[in-house]
Design an enzyme around this catalytic site. Structure first.
Site, PDB file in Angstrom:
ATOM      1  N   ASP A 244     -12.000 -10.280  -1.678  1.00  0.00           N
ATOM      2  CA  ASP A 244     -13.311 -10.461  -1.050  1.00  0.00           C
ATOM      3  C   ASP A 244     -14.284  -9.510  -1.734  1.00  0.00           C
ATOM      4  O   ASP A 244     -13.867  -8.525  -2.348  1.00  0.00           O
ATOM      5  CB  ASP A 244     -13.301 -10.315   0.476  1.00  0.00           C
ATOM      6  CG  ASP A 244     -12.596  -9.084   1.005  1.00  0.00           C
ATOM      7  OD1 ASP A 244     -12.548  -8.058   0.290  1.00  0.00           O
ATOM      8  OD2 ASP A 244     -12.095  -9.140   2.141  1.00  0.00           O
TER       9      ASP A 244
ATOM     10  N   GLU B 124       0.808  -1.230   0.000  1.00  0.00           N
ATOM     11  CA  GLU B 124       0.000   0.000   0.000  1.00  0.00           C
ATOM     12  C   GLU B 124       0.842   1.281   0.000  1.00  0.00           C
ATOM     13  O   GLU B 124       0.688   2.145   0.860  1.00  0.00           O
ATOM     14  CB  GLU B 124      -0.984  -0.041   1.173  1.00  0.00           C
ATOM     15  CG  GLU B 124      -1.907  -1.252   1.085  1.00  0.00           C
ATOM     16  CD  GLU B 124      -2.793  -1.462   2.309  1.00  0.00           C
ATOM     17  OE1 GLU B 124      -2.723  -0.656   3.234  1.00  0.00           O
ATOM     18  OE2 GLU B 124      -3.552  -2.439   2.315  1.00  0.00           O
TER      19      GLU B 124
ATOM     20  N   ASN C   5       2.309  -4.794  -3.339  1.00  0.00           N
ATOM     21  CA  ASN C   5       0.891  -5.153  -3.182  1.00  0.00           C
ATOM     22  C   ASN C   5       0.095  -3.887  -2.869  1.00  0.00           C
ATOM     23  O   ASN C   5       0.546  -3.035  -2.114  1.00  0.00           O
ATOM     24  CB  ASN C   5       0.831  -6.125  -1.982  1.00  0.00           C
ATOM     25  CG  ASN C   5      -0.488  -6.830  -1.799  1.00  0.00           C
ATOM     26  OD1 ASN C   5      -1.012  -7.389  -2.758  1.00  0.00           O
ATOM     27  ND2 ASN C   5      -1.016  -6.819  -0.585  1.00  0.00           N
TER      28      ASN C   5
ATOM     29  N   HIS D  28     -10.164  -6.002  -2.784  1.00  0.00           N
ATOM     30  CA  HIS D  28     -11.259  -5.875  -1.810  1.00  0.00           C
ATOM     31  C   HIS D  28     -12.384  -5.149  -2.535  1.00  0.00           C
ATOM     32  O   HIS D  28     -12.403  -3.921  -2.616  1.00  0.00           O
ATOM     33  CB  HIS D  28     -10.796  -5.091  -0.580  1.00  0.00           C
ATOM     34  CG  HIS D  28      -9.753  -5.800   0.201  1.00  0.00           C
ATOM     35  ND1 HIS D  28     -10.020  -6.976   0.883  1.00  0.00           N
ATOM     36  CD2 HIS D  28      -8.446  -5.538   0.402  1.00  0.00           C
ATOM     37  CE1 HIS D  28      -8.916  -7.386   1.476  1.00  0.00           C
ATOM     38  NE2 HIS D  28      -7.941  -6.539   1.199  1.00  0.00           N
TER      39      HIS D  28
ATOM     40  N   GLU E   1      -5.924 -10.605  -2.087  1.00  0.00           N
ATOM     41  CA  GLU E   1      -6.794 -10.453  -0.907  1.00  0.00           C
ATOM     42  C   GLU E   1      -8.263 -10.380  -1.302  1.00  0.00           C
ATOM     43  O   GLU E   1      -9.043  -9.597  -0.733  1.00  0.00           O
ATOM     44  CB  GLU E   1      -6.406  -9.189  -0.120  1.00  0.00           C
ATOM     45  CG  GLU E   1      -4.940  -9.144   0.267  1.00  0.00           C
ATOM     46  CD  GLU E   1      -4.571  -7.944   1.146  1.00  0.00           C
ATOM     47  OE1 GLU E   1      -5.458  -7.259   1.674  1.00  0.00           O
ATOM     48  OE2 GLU E   1      -3.359  -7.703   1.298  1.00  0.00           O
TER      49      GLU E   1
HETATM   50  O1  G2I Z   1      -7.601  -4.324   6.061  1.00  0.00           O
HETATM   51  C1  G2I Z   1      -7.723  -5.426   5.220  1.00  0.00           C
HETATM   52  C2  G2I Z   1      -6.413  -5.812   4.593  1.00  0.00           C
HETATM   53  C3  G2I Z   1      -5.969  -4.733   3.614  1.00  0.00           C
HETATM   54  N1  G2I Z   1      -4.737  -5.092   2.969  1.00  0.00           N
HETATM   55  C4  G2I Z   1      -3.653  -5.451   3.827  1.00  0.00           C
HETATM   56  C5  G2I Z   1      -4.062  -6.506   4.831  1.00  0.00           C
HETATM   57  O2  G2I Z   1      -3.006  -6.758   5.724  1.00  0.00           O
HETATM   58  C6  G2I Z   1      -5.298  -6.070   5.588  1.00  0.00           C
HETATM   59  O3  G2I Z   1      -5.603  -7.126   6.517  1.00  0.00           O
HETATM   60  C7  G2I Z   1      -6.263  -6.752   7.674  1.00  0.00           C
HETATM   61  C8  G2I Z   1      -6.527  -7.986   8.517  1.00  0.00           C
HETATM   62  O4  G2I Z   1      -7.352  -8.873   7.821  1.00  0.00           O
HETATM   63  C9  G2I Z   1      -7.242  -7.554   9.805  1.00  0.00           C
HETATM   64  O5  G2I Z   1      -7.374  -8.669  10.687  1.00  0.00           O
HETATM   65  O6  G2I Z   1      -5.494  -5.840   8.377  1.00  0.00           O
HETATM   66  C10 G2I Z   1      -6.215  -5.319   9.467  1.00  0.00           C
HETATM   67  C11 G2I Z   1      -5.449  -4.173  10.078  1.00  0.00           C
HETATM   68  O7  G2I Z   1      -5.280  -3.157   9.148  1.00  0.00           O
HETATM   69  C12 G2I Z   1      -6.465  -6.445  10.469  1.00  0.00           C
HETATM   70  O8  G2I Z   1      -7.240  -5.966  11.539  1.00  0.00           O
HETATM   71  C13 G2I Z   1      -6.638  -6.031  12.784  1.00  0.00           C
HETATM   72  C14 G2I Z   1      -7.524  -5.268  13.753  1.00  0.00           C
HETATM   73  O9  G2I Z   1      -7.623  -3.917  13.326  1.00  0.00           O
HETATM   74  C15 G2I Z   1      -6.908  -5.311  15.126  1.00  0.00           C
HETATM   75  O10 G2I Z   1      -7.762  -4.690  16.046  1.00  0.00           O
HETATM   76  C16 G2I Z   1      -6.653  -6.774  15.525  1.00  0.00           C
HETATM   77  O11 G2I Z   1      -5.949  -6.815  16.752  1.00  0.00           O
HETATM   78  O12 G2I Z   1      -6.517  -7.376  13.230  1.00  0.00           O
HETATM   79  C17 G2I Z   1      -5.831  -7.474  14.446  1.00  0.00           C
HETATM   80  C18 G2I Z   1      -5.575  -8.951  14.762  1.00  0.00           C
HETATM   81  O13 G2I Z   1      -6.786  -9.665  14.804  1.00  0.00           O
END
Ligand code: G2I
Length: 443
Positions: free
Chosen positions: A261, A154, A195, A231, A259
């Site tokens: 969805d 990003e 990415n 996404h 990624e």
């Molecule tokens: O935001 C969606 C994705 C966008 N592209 C990059 C990816 O790395 C990103 O993944 C998401 C995860 O799927 C989420 O699970 O990234 C988020 C953070 O930007 C992740 O969320 C975080 C929550 O915000 C936290 O509160 C939590 O502690 O997940 C953490 C672990 O569960």
């Protein structure tokens, strides 16, 4: 997981089949279909969930895993010099045991960095040293075990300018070339990617990415591929999606959909799920059509393990499996695109449990019983609560709860579920601590 009752004829002589792991017995796993086409079908995973039905599906259906959070800086080095590889190691071990690739995610990002790093004040030399050390440490740990790394994540704004981040502000745009060079030195066999999101169609952001990749290639910087996160929103797959994949491929790099969805406004309906399947198929078909598109990873395979509801209020149902691990039309669309013959399961009535709304001590749930190729003249649905939930009131069904065991049967007026029809009943219940969705049986 839900159980699917399969009926022969219109009688209620039910044979209970454990569904969930596959759409139905005759289905070929997605990973086998993908492999036959030389493609990757992957999913993001959460390490702690890789047991039971979640683990069964992740292992059986996908030939690539991406740790959803486990390899991010905040996870692996929460305080300076203290490393936590537990979840990342677990996912890599699971992948090896299941003959799957791993896609590392991610080394350089503006988000999910530990506080000590994000809030520190660093000279360019210090920042560069920290980044080199991080990349070298993490890539070396998994050297030879990962197929690819999302090295830089990003980096761009929507208008194609560089995003203002810790890295860009401290090191200038060349942090990208440096990161790739350090990653390549640590593991020369891993494919190195940049990415990003909102770069699926031809637009200002994807064109900036295109120009960057072109100049990196011209400079001899080790860049192997571009990750299009994808996404997406229901009904909005960009019309230039395949053309965009092709133009990156023509630069001499691989393309991965990293990624995927496709979110919808809740509640989901049959019409939305049908549209979603068409959208999944469009994405898959575009990747299948371009040789250098190596494959598609979904960002979580089940609606119960998706980031969407947490971030987009009122949206969800974005993945190929519902929250009870039943394959959705999107699953069959993926299979079809990968060359599978995919007919929806026939002759089945299914019961699907969902939490409609939840507040501090209570929640409203519903169960939908739907038939396709079968019908019912009466029904009974049961489940066992795993976390002390207690039903107080039900409507459109008669429910009793004894200990953790709930049994609900039809009211006098809704026992009939026609072929192609559905019946829904609701209830209020209390919860505390957690409110996991139970396994529901129909019989
Ligand atoms: O935001 C969606 C994705 C966008 N592209 C990059 C990816 O790395 C990103 O993944 C998401 C995860 O799927 C989420 O699970 O990234 C988020 C953070 O930007 C992740 O969320 C975080 C929550 O915000 C936290 O509160 C939590 O502690 O997940 C953490 C672990 O569960």
């Amino acid at each position: 997981m839900r159980l699917t009752a399969v009926f022969t004829g219109a009688t209620a002589a039910a044979a209970l089949l454990a569904a969930g792991a596959t759409a139905h017995a005759a289905d070929i796993p997605l990973r086998d279909l993908a492999a036959a086409k030389g493609k990757v079908i992957g999913t993001a995973v959460t390490g702690s969930k890789l047991t039971g039905t979640y683990g069964d599906i992740a292992g059986a259906q996908f030939n690539s895993l991406t740790p959803g959070n486990a390899m991010k800086w905040e996870t692996v080095e929460p305080s300076r010099g203290t490393f936590n590889w537990a979840e990342a190691d677990q996912i890599v071990a699971f992948a090896q045991a299941h003959n799957q690739q791993v896609r590392g995610h991610t080394l350089v990002w503006h988000s999910q960095n530990p506080g000590w790093l994000a809030n520190g004040s660093w000279t360019p030399t210090e920042l560069s040293g920290l980044l080199q050390n991080h990349i070298t440490t993490e890539v070396t740990r998994y050297k030879g075990k990962l197929a690819a790394w999302d090295v830089v994540n990003e980096a761009f704004n929507e208008d194609g300018t560089y995003r203002s981040t810790l890295w860009y502000n401290g090191l200038g745009s060349d942090y990208i070339a440096q990161a790739l060079t350090w990653a390549h030195a640590a593991d020369p066999s891993a494919k190195l990617y940049i990415n990003d999101y909102n770069v699926e169609g031809v637009n200002a952001k994807s064109t900036a990415l295109y120009n960057l990749v072109k100049s990196l290639k011209a400079r001899g910087v080790p860049i192997d591929g571009v990750g299009l996160q994808a996404h997406l929103i229901l009904g909005q797959v960009p019309s230039t999606f395949q053309q965009n994949i092709q133009r990156f491929a023509d630069l001499g790099v691989d393309v991965a959909i990293t990624e995927l969805d496709i979110r919808m406004q809740l509640p989901s309906t049959d019409a939305k799920l049908t549209q979603q399947a068409a959208d999944y198929k469009t994405v898959m078909d575009a990747c299948v059509a371009v040789t250098r598109c190596v494959g598609v990873t979904v960002w979580g395979f089940t609606d119960s393990d998706s980031w969407i509801p947490d971030v987009f209020d009122g949206y969800g149902a974005a993945t190929p499996y519902d929250e009870n691990y039943a394959p959705k039309p999107a699953y069959r669309a993926i299979a079809t695109s990968l060359g599978g013959t995919s007919t929806p399961p026939t002759g089945a009535c299914t019961a699907t449990y969902s939490v409609v709304s939840q507040w501090n001590s209570g929640f409203t749930g519903q169960v939908r019983i739907a038939c396709s190729g079968a019908s019912l003249s009466s029904w009974k649905v049961g489940w066992t609560y795993g976390a002390g939930q207690q039903i107080s009131q039900a409507w459109n069904a008669t429910c009793t709860q004894s200990g953790a065991t709930v049994s609900c049967s039809n009211a006098s007026y809704n026992g009939t579920v026609a072929d192609g029809g559905s019946v829904t009943f609701g209830f209020n219940a209390s919860w505390s601590g957690s409110n996991p969705v139970p396994t529901v049986t129909l019989g």
